[in-house]
Design a protein around this motif. Structure first.
Motif, short mmCIF file in Angstrom:
data_model
loop_
_atom_site.label_atom_id
_atom_site.label_comp_id
_atom_site.label_asym_id
_atom_site.label_seq_id
_atom_site.Cartn_x
_atom_site.Cartn_y
_atom_site.Cartn_z
N VAL A 76 1.68 1.41 15.35
CA VAL A 76 1.91 0.81 14.03
C VAL A 76 0.74 1.17 13.10
N ARG A 77 1.06 1.67 11.91
CA ARG A 77 0.03 1.99 10.91
C ARG A 77 -0.25 0.76 10.05
N VAL A 78 -1.49 0.64 9.62
CA VAL A 78 -1.86 -0.50 8.77
C VAL A 78 -2.34 0.00 7.41
N LEU A 79 -1.72 -0.53 6.36
CA LEU A 79 -2.13 -0.27 4.99
C LEU A 79 -2.61 -1.59 4.40
N VAL A 80 -3.88 -1.65 4.03
CA VAL A 80 -4.45 -2.87 3.46
C VAL A 80 -4.05 -2.98 2.00
N LEU A 81 -3.60 -4.17 1.60
CA LEU A 81 -3.28 -4.46 0.19
C LEU A 81 -4.02 -5.74 -0.16
N THR A 82 -5.06 -5.63 -0.98
CA THR A 82 -5.97 -6.75 -1.18
C THR A 82 -6.59 -6.74 -2.56
N MET A 83 -7.29 -7.85 -2.90
CA MET A 83 -8.09 -7.92 -4.12
C MET A 83 -9.53 -7.50 -3.87
N LEU A 84 -9.94 -7.42 -2.62
CA LEU A 84 -11.33 -7.12 -2.27
C LEU A 84 -11.62 -5.65 -2.48
N ASP A 85 -12.50 -5.35 -3.46
CA ASP A 85 -12.70 -3.96 -3.85
C ASP A 85 -14.06 -3.38 -3.46
N HIS A 86 -14.90 -4.16 -2.79
CA HIS A 86 -16.23 -3.63 -2.46
C HIS A 86 -16.14 -2.69 -1.26
N GLU A 87 -16.97 -1.65 -1.27
CA GLU A 87 -16.90 -0.64 -0.22
C GLU A 87 -17.19 -1.19 1.17
N THR A 117 2.52 7.79 2.80
CA THR A 117 1.40 8.59 3.31
C THR A 117 0.90 8.05 4.64
N VAL A 118 0.69 6.73 4.70
CA VAL A 118 0.21 6.09 5.93
C VAL A 118 1.26 6.18 7.03
N ALA A 119 2.52 6.01 6.68
CA ALA A 119 3.60 6.09 7.67
C ALA A 119 3.64 7.47 8.32
N ALA A 120 3.23 8.50 7.56
CA ALA A 120 3.20 9.86 8.09
C ALA A 120 1.95 10.14 8.91
N GLY A 121 1.08 9.12 9.01
CA GLY A 121 -0.14 9.28 9.81
C GLY A 121 -1.32 9.83 9.06
N ASN A 122 -1.25 9.79 7.73
CA ASN A 122 -2.33 10.32 6.91
C ASN A 122 -3.10 9.19 6.22
N PRO A 123 -4.41 9.32 6.05
CA PRO A 123 -5.21 8.26 5.40
C PRO A 123 -4.96 8.22 3.91
N PHE A 124 -5.21 7.04 3.32
CA PHE A 124 -5.00 6.89 1.88
C PHE A 124 -5.98 5.87 1.31
N LEU A 125 -6.59 6.21 0.16
CA LEU A 125 -7.38 5.28 -0.62
C LEU A 125 -6.80 5.26 -2.02
N CYS A 126 -6.65 4.08 -2.60
CA CYS A 126 -6.10 4.00 -3.95
C CYS A 126 -7.07 4.64 -4.94
N THR A 127 -6.55 5.03 -6.09
CA THR A 127 -7.34 5.75 -7.08
C THR A 127 -8.59 4.98 -7.49
N GLU A 128 -8.46 3.67 -7.73
CA GLU A 128 -9.60 2.89 -8.22
C GLU A 128 -10.73 2.86 -7.19
N ILE A 129 -10.39 2.66 -5.93
CA ILE A 129 -11.40 2.63 -4.87
C ILE A 129 -12.03 4.01 -4.71
N GLY A 130 -11.21 5.04 -4.70
CA GLY A 130 -11.71 6.39 -4.53
C GLY A 130 -12.68 6.80 -5.63
N LEU A 131 -12.32 6.52 -6.88
CA LEU A 131 -13.18 6.87 -8.01
C LEU A 131 -14.48 6.07 -7.98
N SER A 132 -14.38 4.79 -7.62
CA SER A 132 -15.57 3.94 -7.56
C SER A 132 -16.55 4.46 -6.51
N MET A 133 -16.05 4.82 -5.34
CA MET A 133 -16.92 5.31 -4.27
C MET A 133 -17.49 6.68 -4.63
N LEU A 134 -16.68 7.51 -5.30
CA LEU A 134 -17.17 8.81 -5.72
C LEU A 134 -18.28 8.66 -6.75
#
Length: 220
Positions: A76-87, A117-134
């Motif tokens: 089973v793949r897990v995709l987190v959906l949350t308000m917590l945005d800190h790295e 994307t996750v169902a296919a076995g690939n990792p995913f980060l939402c745009t906001e998190i990705g840009l923030s970490m970059l």
């Protein structure tokens, strides 16, 4: 067909996500859970491809659920959906085995893309998190630290305006309930702000938060 199990302790949010996902013929919500314990129980009898799961839940939260879920249901793949945005939260959930991380303010199109994307076995980060970490990786912020009771903590230069406001009220001795009443928002939202403040400052107690507020000039 991608089978999805929704896990969030807010019924209205689960209802909303189910309604939005119903527009996609290849996405099927097969169950709903309000906490991690229910997730594990449902998976015993209901096959699912993706668990769309919040981090903050009663009984068994996302952090506590992940080890059991990965051990008992490794497919089973897990995709987190949350308000917590800190790295820190992103890193902890991904290290625990989650394959993707999306914020609740993301567009439904991004959420459905993340599910596929996750169902296919690939990792995913939402745009906001990705840009923030970059941005943080490129800018290499190195904020000064203060020390309290032998513990060094960041001065929290990356706190948002709302988090600074909540920090000030915490330092004044107000409870989460009192702060939520004063700021006209939910207690759950204040709890999220408080967790973000703790994660960003690495403060381990209220005394450290008060000293941080003083250092920022929020209180005298």
């Amino acid at each position: 067909m991608t089978r999805i199990l929704l896990a969030d302790d807010h019924t209205i949010l689960r209802d909303g996500i189910r309604a939005l996902l119903s527009a996609d013929a290849d996405l099927d919500v097969v169950g709903e859970a309000s906490n991690g314990a229910e997730v594990l129980a449902i998976l015993e009898t209901t096959p699912a491809d993706v668990v769309l799961m919040d981090v903050q839940m009663p009984v068994l939260d996302g952090f506590a659920t992940m080890p059991e879920l990965r051990s008992r249901f490794p497919e089973v793949r897990v995709l987190v959906l949350t308000m917590l945005d800190h790295e820190n939260y992103v890193a902890r959930m991904l290290e625990a085995g989650a394959l993707g991380y999306v914020l609740k303010n993301a567009a439904i199109s991004e959420i459905t893309y993340a599910i596929r994307t996750v169902a296919a076995g690939n990792p995913f980060l939402c745009t906001e998190i990705g840009l923030s970490m970059l941005y943080k990786a490129v800018s290499h912020p190195t904020g000064p630290s203060i020390t309290t009771d032998g513990m060094a903590i960041s001065t929290g230069s990356d706190l948002t305006a709302r988090e600074l406001e909540v920090l000030k009220l915490i330092a004044e001795g107000m409870t989460n309930g009192e702060i939520s009443d004063k700021l006209f928002t939910s207690k759950r939202t204040i709890e999220t702000h408080r967790q973000n403040i703790i994660a960003k400052t690495q403060a381990k107690n209220t005394a450290a938060l008060i000293k941080l507020a003083v250092s920022r000039g929020l209180i005298s």
